[in-house]
Design an enzyme around this catalytic site. Structure first.
Site, PDB file in Angstrom:
ATOM      1  N   ASP A   1       0.673  -1.017  -0.128  1.00 15.60           N
ATOM      2  CA  ASP A   1       0.463  -0.221  -0.198  1.00 15.60           C
ATOM      3  C   ASP A   1       0.629   1.141  -0.036  1.00 15.60           C
ATOM      4  O   ASP A   1       1.334   1.462   0.928  1.00 15.60           O
ATOM      5  CB  ASP A   1      -1.121  -0.402   2.158  1.00 15.60           C
ATOM      6  CG  ASP A   1      -2.182   0.678   1.327  1.00 15.60           C
ATOM      7  OD1 ASP A   1      -1.604   2.335   0.518  1.00 15.60           O
ATOM      8  OD2 ASP A   1      -3.195   0.567   2.022  1.00 15.60           O
TER       9      ASP A   1
ATOM     10  N   ASP B   1      -2.877   4.816  -2.255  1.00 18.78           N
ATOM     11  CA  ASP B   1      -3.333   5.347  -1.782  1.00 18.78           C
ATOM     12  C   ASP B   1      -4.010   7.195  -2.499  1.00 18.78           C
ATOM     13  O   ASP B   1      -2.727   7.416  -2.619  1.00 18.78           O
ATOM     14  CB  ASP B   1      -2.822   5.665  -0.418  1.00 18.78           C
ATOM     15  CG  ASP B   1      -3.467   6.369   1.039  1.00 18.78           C
ATOM     16  OD1 ASP B   1      -4.975   5.445   1.473  1.00 18.78           O
ATOM     17  OD2 ASP B   1      -3.065   8.150   0.938  1.00 18.78           O
TER      18      ASP B   1
ATOM     19  N   GLU C   1      -6.388   3.747  -4.517  1.00 14.68           N
ATOM     20  CA  GLU C   1      -8.390   4.094  -3.945  1.00 14.68           C
ATOM     21  C   GLU C   1      -8.897   5.317  -5.145  1.00 14.68           C
ATOM     22  O   GLU C   1      -8.266   7.010  -5.095  1.00 14.68           O
ATOM     23  CB  GLU C   1      -7.694   4.653  -3.048  1.00 14.68           C
ATOM     24  CG  GLU C   1      -8.408   4.859  -1.712  1.00 14.68           C
ATOM     25  CD  GLU C   1      -8.327   5.245  -0.589  1.00 14.68           C
ATOM     26  OE1 GLU C   1      -8.638   5.848   0.879  1.00 14.68           O
ATOM     27  OE2 GLU C   1      -6.944   6.630  -0.869  1.00 14.68           O
TER      28      GLU C   1
ATOM     29  N   HIS D   1      -9.968  -0.993   6.267  1.00 15.89           N
ATOM     30  CA  HIS D   1      -9.525  -0.383   7.070  1.00 15.89           C
ATOM     31  C   HIS D   1     -11.040   1.388   7.890  1.00 15.89           C
ATOM     32  O   HIS D   1      -9.941   1.892   8.229  1.00 15.89           O
ATOM     33  CB  HIS D   1      -8.342  -0.323   6.818  1.00 15.89           C
ATOM     34  CG  HIS D   1      -7.555   0.552   5.851  1.00 15.89           C
ATOM     35  ND1 HIS D   1      -8.276   0.568   4.916  1.00 15.89           N
ATOM     36  CD2 HIS D   1      -6.762   2.253   6.080  1.00 15.89           C
ATOM     37  CE1 HIS D   1      -7.497   1.329   4.364  1.00 15.89           C
ATOM     38  NE2 HIS D   1      -7.197   2.069   4.998  1.00 15.89           N
ATOM     39  N   ASP D   2     -10.608   1.602   6.753  1.00 21.22           N
ATOM     40  CA  ASP D   2     -11.177   2.993   7.082  1.00 21.22           C
ATOM     41  C   ASP D   2     -12.587   3.383   7.208  1.00 21.22           C
ATOM     42  O   ASP D   2     -13.269   4.492   6.875  1.00 21.22           O
ATOM     43  CB  ASP D   2     -11.367   3.555   5.305  1.00 21.22           C
ATOM     44  CG  ASP D   2      -9.302   4.208   5.079  1.00 21.22           C
ATOM     45  OD1 ASP D   2      -8.982   4.327   6.650  1.00 21.22           O
ATOM     46  OD2 ASP D   2      -8.944   4.727   4.231  1.00 21.22           O
TER      47      ASP D   2
HETATM   48  O1  ISL Z   1     -12.829  10.319   1.119  1.00 21.72           O
HETATM   49  C1  ISL Z   1     -13.052  10.673   2.082  1.00 21.72           C
HETATM   50  C2  ISL Z   1     -13.601  11.423   2.345  1.00 21.72           C
HETATM   51  O2  ISL Z   1     -14.943  11.364   1.265  1.00 21.72           O
HETATM   52  C3  ISL Z   1     -11.421  10.346   2.516  1.00 21.72           C
HETATM   53  O3  ISL Z   1     -11.790   9.445   3.265  1.00 21.72           O
HETATM   54  C4  ISL Z   1     -10.117   9.732   2.199  1.00 21.72           C
HETATM   55  O4  ISL Z   1      -9.820   9.929   1.070  1.00 21.72           O
HETATM   56  C5  ISL Z   1      -9.443   8.363   2.487  1.00 21.72           C
HETATM   57  O5  ISL Z   1      -9.936   8.715   3.427  1.00 21.72           O
HETATM   58  C6  ISL Z   1      -8.231   8.535   1.738  1.00 21.72           C
HETATM   59  O6  ISL Z   1      -7.607   7.415   2.238  1.00 21.72           O
HETATM   60  C7  ISL Z   1      -6.589   6.600   2.646  1.00 21.72           C
HETATM   61  O7  ISL Z   1      -5.647   7.996   3.211  1.00 21.72           O
HETATM   62  C8  ISL Z   1      -5.300   8.333   4.367  1.00 21.72           C
HETATM   63  C9  ISL Z   1      -5.278   7.263   5.751  1.00 21.72           C
HETATM   64  O8  ISL Z   1      -5.744   7.734   6.643  1.00 21.72           O
HETATM   65  C10 ISL Z   1      -6.606   5.854   4.974  1.00 21.72           C
HETATM   66  O9  ISL Z   1      -6.522   5.083   6.017  1.00 21.72           O
HETATM   67  C11 ISL Z   1      -6.229   5.936   3.464  1.00 21.72           C
HETATM   68  O10 ISL Z   1      -7.611   4.480   3.631  1.00 21.72           O
HETATM   69  C12 ISL Z   1      -4.571   9.074   4.288  1.00 21.72           C
HETATM   70  O11 ISL Z   1      -2.900   8.630   3.867  1.00 21.72           O
END
Ligand code: ISL
Length: 573
Positions: free
Chosen positions: A108, A210, A264, A338-339
């Site tokens: 990642d 990411d 992502e 995880h989010d």
């Molecule tokens: O898209 C979002 C809200 O509409 C946000 O959630 C954001 O784009 C997303 O959280 C991005 O996530 C990734 O990058 C973050 C990290 O904290 C997350 O765990 C990861 O999946 C920062 O690197």
């Protein structure tokens, strides 16, 4: 190529289209050295389990050196392993072991920003003359206050942070410890491609990228049209040179290896996804969107009596639009990571008596859809939201900084904590539940995040013994997908767009036809595929008595009765 042509072209086979991705949050999977934090030797020790699931590709959340402001999404050395997780030798052992089991490994990579402790930023912030200054994005103070930009994690919501030594502000879409890189600087792009090649040369099989749609910023920093981009975040994914950089990345990296790339797709809408994944554009292999979280958080249920606490019609629309949106590219499907909170708590029910049956139904859904499934570790045993009730139990910077902000603004803290029980990212990050021993067999020490107390009932050891467990059903559903290429390469057609309880679709291709009927509600439902099912054979179902074989009585009808959270796969003649 027109949109119609793109969608009609039969997909070229590829290993990553046939794969099932199993996402491991390393901090939470297994702790081998007894410090309360999961690590690479811990993952190594559980590879037999992972292999027994039948999955092919392991995606590890970031394992690079990091001060862990955002659990590894703030990288301070892209060529080193985070000390909490082990050493490079541990990584090499893990990679070898994954490969020797016939599986593959995805890393990642965070390319949009680094840690503020990365040597590039440590240098950059010392002076405007420093060669690394231009690795990041700055607003000189003599130009006045910086233009309004929102941050995801900042306590004040502001994406700029003043840096006295340079008398300028640096941009950080995430926390102030995650400064955004300046991709317009060719040296930054060269560094990133070099890092990707370093790991691919080591033998990793690809990357999850990411926040990748955010890498290009408009250097003019125009005002943002908030009607078009409420919250600004959609704007961030539409930078002027984004596709130029993704194409360059393809040329410099992906085209030289047998690897996969999955981005992502934060802020990307379904009609745009083909721009990232259409093979002729040579950018990424796949992109996953944010539809599932959006549906669950913002749309109203279709009807109070349907027994679904969100809009299933909207969920179906979203998956269908993404399937169409990829054109001749390839979709991914997921319901949790995880989010996001746990999939079962969000789209099924983690309450008795629905827990197991809804977990199985959701597995059936993801494993019969078109697109590479991204499966989040723990969902195969039906792990559920932990629902912490006090802020001290949370680790996530997102929750903690939002809490501080609400506290400062004298907002409703209790309402926030109630909402976090449903939505917090830590719901998905609690330690993996292996067995009945203290700390669920995750660690012998106090874990970095509290174990969900339901581990006393929900754990791998208990489910291994039970042939009807969620775990064993998941294995059967995985094997079924693998054995039927029609479920991988076949077309997907939604059949019950408007039904507020059931999700019914056809998968047709490779000489096979399947009809999948799923009840997403806790009430009995009827699915209307729109044609009689004569000769249809039930081949897989999540109720223990579902059995297999041709059910003439049912199949003569044009409707399929479904019990609460029931899912059935029919093979059509
Ligand atoms: O898209 C979002 C809200 O509409 C946000 O959630 C954001 O784009 C997303 O959280 C991005 O996530 C990734 O990058 C973050 C990290 O904290 C997350 O765990 C990861 O999946 C920062 O690197």
């Amino acid at each position: 190529m027109t949109e119609k042509n793109r969608a009609e072209k039969a997909p070229d086979p590829a290993w990553w289209k046939e794969a099932i991705i199993y996402q491991i949050y390393p901090r939470s999977f297994r702790d081998a050295d007894g410090d309360g934090i999961g690590d690479l030797p811990g993952i190594l020790s559980q590879l037999d389990y992972v292999q027994s699931l039948g999955v092919d590709v392991i995606w590890l959340n970031p394992v690079f050196a990091s001060p862990n402001d955002d659990n590894g999404y703030d990288i301070s050395d892209y060529r080193e392993i985070m000390s909490d997780f082990g050493t490079m030798a541990d990584f090499d052992r893990l990679l070898d072991a994954v490969h020797s089991r016939g599986m593959r490994l995805l890393l990642d990579l965070v390319a949009n920003h680094t840690s503020d402790e990365h040597p590039w930023f440590v240098q950059a912030r010392t002076s405007r003359e420093n060669p690394y200054y231009d690795y990041y994005i700055w607003w000189a103070a003599e130009h006045g206050a910086p233009p309004d930009r929102r941050s995801f994690f900042d306590e004040l919501g502001d994406a700029w942070r003043y840096n006295p030594a340079t008398d300028s502000y640096y941009l950080h879409y995430f926390s102030a410890k995650q400064p955004d890189l300046n991709w317009d600087n060719p040296a930054v792009r060269r560094e990133m491609y070099g890092i990707m090649r370093f790991w691919l040369d080591k033998g990793v099989d690809g990357f999850r990228l990411d926040s990748i749609p955010y890498i290009s910023k408009d250097p003019e920093f125009p005002d943002i049209d908030l009607c078009r981009y409420p919250g600004m975040f959609g704007f961030y994914s539409h930078g002027p040179r984004l596709h130029e950089y993704l194409h360059e990345m393809y040329r410099e990296v992906w085209s030289r290896y047998d690897c996969m790339s999955v981005g992502e797709g934060s802020g990307v809408d379904a009609p745009e996804v083909w721009e990232y994944v259409s093979p002729e554009r040579q950018e990424l292999d796949m992109l996953y969107g944010f539809g599932p979280s959006w549906v669950r958080n913002t749309t109203r249920p279709d009807s109070r009596t349907a027994g679904v606490s969100y809009s299933l019609v909207e969920l179906k629309r979203m998956f269908t639009a993404w399937d169409r949106g990829v054109g001749d590219g390839w979709p991914t499907v997921y319901l949790g990571n995880h989010d996001q909170p746990r999939m079962i708590s969000r789209f099924g029910s983690d309450r008795y008596p629905w827990r197991d049956i809804s977990a199985k139904m959701l597995a059936l859904f993801l494993l019969t859809m078109r697109g590479t499934p991204c499966w989040f570790a723990g969902d195969e045993i039906g792990m559920a939201n932990v629902r912490f009730s006090c802020i001290d139990h949370y680790n996530d910077i997102n929750t903690r900084n939002m809490y501080r902000r609400i506290e400062r603004e004298q907002g409703d803290i209790q309402a926030f904590l109630r909402e976090q029980k449903r939505t917090a990212r830590d719901n998905a990050r609690t330690p993996f539940q292996w067995d009945f021993s203290p700390c669920a067999g995750f660690s012998t020490a106090v874990p970095w995040l509290r174990v969900n107390p339901d581990y006393r009932r929900i754990n791998v050891a208990a489910q291994e013994r039970d042939p009807d467990s969620v775990l064993n059903f998941f294995r059967r559903a995985v094997a079924f997908r693998k054995a039927n290429r029609g479920l991988i390469y076949g077309n997907y057609t939604l059949l019950d767009e408007k039904n507020p309880q059931s999700y019914t679709y056809l998968r047709e291709g490779e000489g096979q036809r399947f009809l999948v009927a799923l009840n997403f509600s806790r009430k009995a439902a009827r699915s209307f595929p729109g044609f009689p099912l004569k000769g249809a054979e039930r081949v897989l179902g999540n109720y223990p008595d579902a059995g297999t074989g041709v059910d003439d009585e049912l199949c003569a009808e044009e409707e399929i009765p479904l019990r609460p959270f029931e899912g059935i796969v029919f093979r059509l003649g």
